[in-house]
Write a protein that holds these residues in place. Structure first.
Motif, mmCIF file in Angstrom:
data_model
loop_
_atom_site.group_PDB
_atom_site.id
_atom_site.type_symbol
_atom_site.label_atom_id
_atom_site.label_comp_id
_atom_site.label_asym_id
_atom_site.label_seq_id
_atom_site.Cartn_x
_atom_site.Cartn_y
_atom_site.Cartn_z
ATOM 1 N N ALA A 113 -35.203 -2.989 -1.693
ATOM 2 C CA ALA A 113 -36.282 -2.347 -0.958
ATOM 3 C C ALA A 113 -37.479 -2.088 -1.858
ATOM 4 O O ALA A 113 -38.630 -2.324 -1.488
ATOM 5 N N ILE A 114 -37.219 -1.602 -3.069
ATOM 6 C CA ILE A 114 -38.306 -1.342 -4.013
ATOM 7 C C ILE A 114 -38.936 -2.646 -4.463
ATOM 8 O O ILE A 114 -40.161 -2.744 -4.598
ATOM 9 N N ARG A 115 -38.126 -3.672 -4.680
ATOM 10 C CA ARG A 115 -38.665 -4.955 -5.130
ATOM 11 C C ARG A 115 -39.597 -5.559 -4.085
ATOM 12 O O ARG A 115 -40.692 -6.029 -4.419
ATOM 13 N N VAL A 116 -39.211 -5.537 -2.835
ATOM 14 C CA VAL A 116 -40.060 -6.091 -1.785
ATOM 15 C C VAL A 116 -41.334 -5.277 -1.634
ATOM 16 O O VAL A 116 -42.426 -5.822 -1.433
ATOM 17 N N ARG A 117 -41.226 -3.965 -1.741
ATOM 18 C CA ARG A 117 -42.372 -3.087 -1.536
ATOM 19 C C ARG A 117 -43.524 -3.406 -2.480
ATOM 20 O O ARG A 117 -44.694 -3.267 -2.109
ATOM 21 N N ASN A 118 -43.218 -3.830 -3.685
ATOM 22 C CA ASN A 118 -44.249 -4.095 -4.686
ATOM 23 C C ASN A 118 -44.434 -5.580 -4.981
ATOM 24 O O ASN A 118 -45.083 -5.940 -5.966
ATOM 25 N N ASP A 119 -43.917 -6.428 -4.121
ATOM 26 C CA ASP A 119 -43.922 -7.866 -4.378
ATOM 27 C C ASP A 119 -45.249 -8.501 -3.949
ATOM 28 O O ASP A 119 -45.335 -9.231 -2.965
ATOM 29 N N CYS A 182 -40.517 -13.095 12.107
ATOM 30 C CA CYS A 182 -41.065 -14.403 11.740
ATOM 31 C C CYS A 182 -40.018 -15.277 11.050
ATOM 32 O O CYS A 182 -39.122 -14.787 10.366
ATOM 33 N N ASP A 183 -40.162 -16.589 11.195
ATOM 34 C CA ASP A 183 -39.261 -17.568 10.607
ATOM 35 C C ASP A 183 -39.867 -18.078 9.308
ATOM 36 O O ASP A 183 -40.897 -18.741 9.326
ATOM 37 N N VAL A 184 -39.250 -17.739 8.178
ATOM 38 C CA VAL A 184 -39.760 -18.197 6.886
ATOM 39 C C VAL A 184 -38.659 -18.931 6.140
ATOM 40 O O VAL A 184 -37.478 -18.764 6.412
ATOM 41 N N SER A 205 -50.239 -8.414 5.395
ATOM 42 C CA SER A 205 -49.056 -8.441 4.547
ATOM 43 C C SER A 205 -48.893 -9.847 3.985
ATOM 44 O O SER A 205 -49.570 -10.784 4.410
ATOM 45 N N VAL A 206 -47.998 -9.990 3.008
ATOM 46 C CA VAL A 206 -47.601 -11.307 2.519
ATOM 47 C C VAL A 206 -46.079 -11.392 2.562
ATOM 48 O O VAL A 206 -45.376 -10.387 2.397
ATOM 49 N N VAL A 207 -45.577 -12.590 2.782
ATOM 50 C CA VAL A 207 -44.130 -12.787 2.853
ATOM 51 C C VAL A 207 -43.508 -12.589 1.480
ATOM 52 O O VAL A 207 -43.929 -13.189 0.494
ATOM 53 N N SER A 208 -42.508 -11.734 1.429
ATOM 54 C CA SER A 208 -41.802 -11.480 0.180
ATOM 55 C C SER A 208 -40.415 -12.103 0.173
ATOM 56 O O SER A 208 -40.004 -12.704 -0.814
ATOM 57 N N ALA A 209 -39.690 -11.956 1.267
ATOM 58 C CA ALA A 209 -38.294 -12.401 1.287
ATOM 59 C C ALA A 209 -37.853 -12.584 2.729
ATOM 60 O O ALA A 209 -38.602 -12.333 3.667
ATOM 61 N N ARG A 210 -36.625 -13.027 2.880
ATOM 62 C CA ARG A 210 -36.028 -13.148 4.202
ATOM 63 C C ARG A 210 -34.659 -12.480 4.194
ATOM 64 O O ARG A 210 -34.030 -12.315 3.154
ATOM 65 N N LEU A 220 -39.453 -10.329 5.437
ATOM 66 C CA LEU A 220 -39.819 -9.049 4.847
ATOM 67 C C LEU A 220 -41.163 -9.210 4.155
ATOM 68 O O LEU A 220 -41.367 -10.153 3.392
ATOM 69 N N GLY A 221 -42.066 -8.290 4.434
ATOM 70 C CA GLY A 221 -43.397 -8.370 3.864
ATOM 71 C C GLY A 221 -43.814 -7.079 3.208
ATOM 72 O O GLY A 221 -43.312 -5.998 3.521
ATOM 73 N N THR A 222 -44.768 -7.207 2.283
ATOM 74 C CA THR A 222 -45.288 -6.060 1.546
ATOM 75 C C THR A 222 -46.467 -5.451 2.283
ATOM 76 O O THR A 222 -47.383 -6.155 2.699
#
Length: 268
Positions: A113-119, A182-184, A205-210, A220-222
């Motif tokens: 969660a922290i990694r995605v938040r600042n990605d 969204c499908d990434v 936002s930008v795409v960080s992960a799925r 998952l986006g920031t």
């Protein structure tokens, strides 16, 4: 990583809605207005998606700046931005001269969660792109739960042209992270997520992960509101690469650092 993303999804506790199909932007007419979205070629071995938010600034995900094998920051000078890349040609080509990741981003953080938040990261290009057909996008605050958003991205199985996904939805906003229907896929890291203001697309936002659950994917986006302010301050405080001619990456790589190992990411 995949397991961590599934854990994050389960912690958030939301069942994803079915996203609309991707539409390939293969022709000039299809891609008109999206030319500021481009493919990032990383050390000739990996790719991400990035977007112009100024003539010389590209917004992307911070994890795109790291080598999966060595887990070390890569030399940003190995990154090339191909604006509007489609069918073997780009509207503009630029090498990256300087990179800034969010100072709180930790590639090896055990807390997804922290990694995605600042990605999130900013790339400064070696030269600005000044082309009337390539208009940088503006950014905006994150949308509310239930809002419709669009994503324009490249991926490993559609690397030769961008794809547009219209009206996927914000399922939740938790811990400064957007959960989207969204499908990434691999290569979509850093892809812009758009909301519309008076009919004009703005990056929220930008795409960080799925993540996945029940056989369905979520993205998952920031949230950009606070992280982008931090990045702009970091970039403004950095010495001008146009004057010094020596690209640097703050918060990760000392000036002059160069690494030959390529980056291969398991994240989108």
């Amino acid at each position: 990583m995949r397991r961590l993303l599934v854990i994050l999804f389960l912690v958030l506790g939301f069942a994803p809605a079915q996203a609309n199909e991707l539409v390939s932007l293969q022709t000039g007419d299809d891609g008109r207005g999206w030319e500021a979205v481009g493919r990032l070629n990383i050390n000739k071995t990996a790719m991400c998606t990035g977007t112009l938010i100024a003539p010389d600034l590209v917004l992307t995900a911070a994890h795109c700046l790291f080598d999966k094998v060595t887990r070390q920051p890569i030399d940003p000078r190995t990154i090339e931005f191909l604006a509007g890349w489609r069918n073997g040609r780009a509207s503009a080509y630029r090498w990256v001269a300087h990179a800034v990741k969010h100072p709180d981003y930790k590639y090896d953080s055990k807390n997804p969660a922290i990694r995605v938040r600042n990605d999130v990261a900013l790339l400064r290009l070696s030269q600005p792109i000044r082309n009337q057909n390539i208009v940088p996008f503006t950014t905006s605050v994150h949308p509310k739960k239930g809002a419709a958003v669009d994503v324009v991205s490249y991926a490993h199985d559609r690397a030769d042209s961008p794809s547009l996904q219209r009206e996927c939805h914000v399922l939740a906003l938790r811990l400064e992270t957007l959960v989207l229907s969204c499908d990434v896929d691999f290569g979509a890291s850093g892809a812009p997520i758009f909301s519309y203001v008076n009919g004009v697309p703005e990056i929220v936002s930008v795409v960080s992960a799925r993540a996945e659950a029940g056989g369905r994917q979520v993205a998952l986006g920031t949230s950009l509101e606070k992280p982008l302010d931090v990045l702009m301050e970091e970039m403004a405080a950095a010495p001008s690469v146009f004057k010094r001619g020596a690209p640097i990456m703050r918060n990760g790589v000392r000036e002059g650092f160069k690494q030959s190992t390529g980056a291969k990411f398991v994240r989108p």
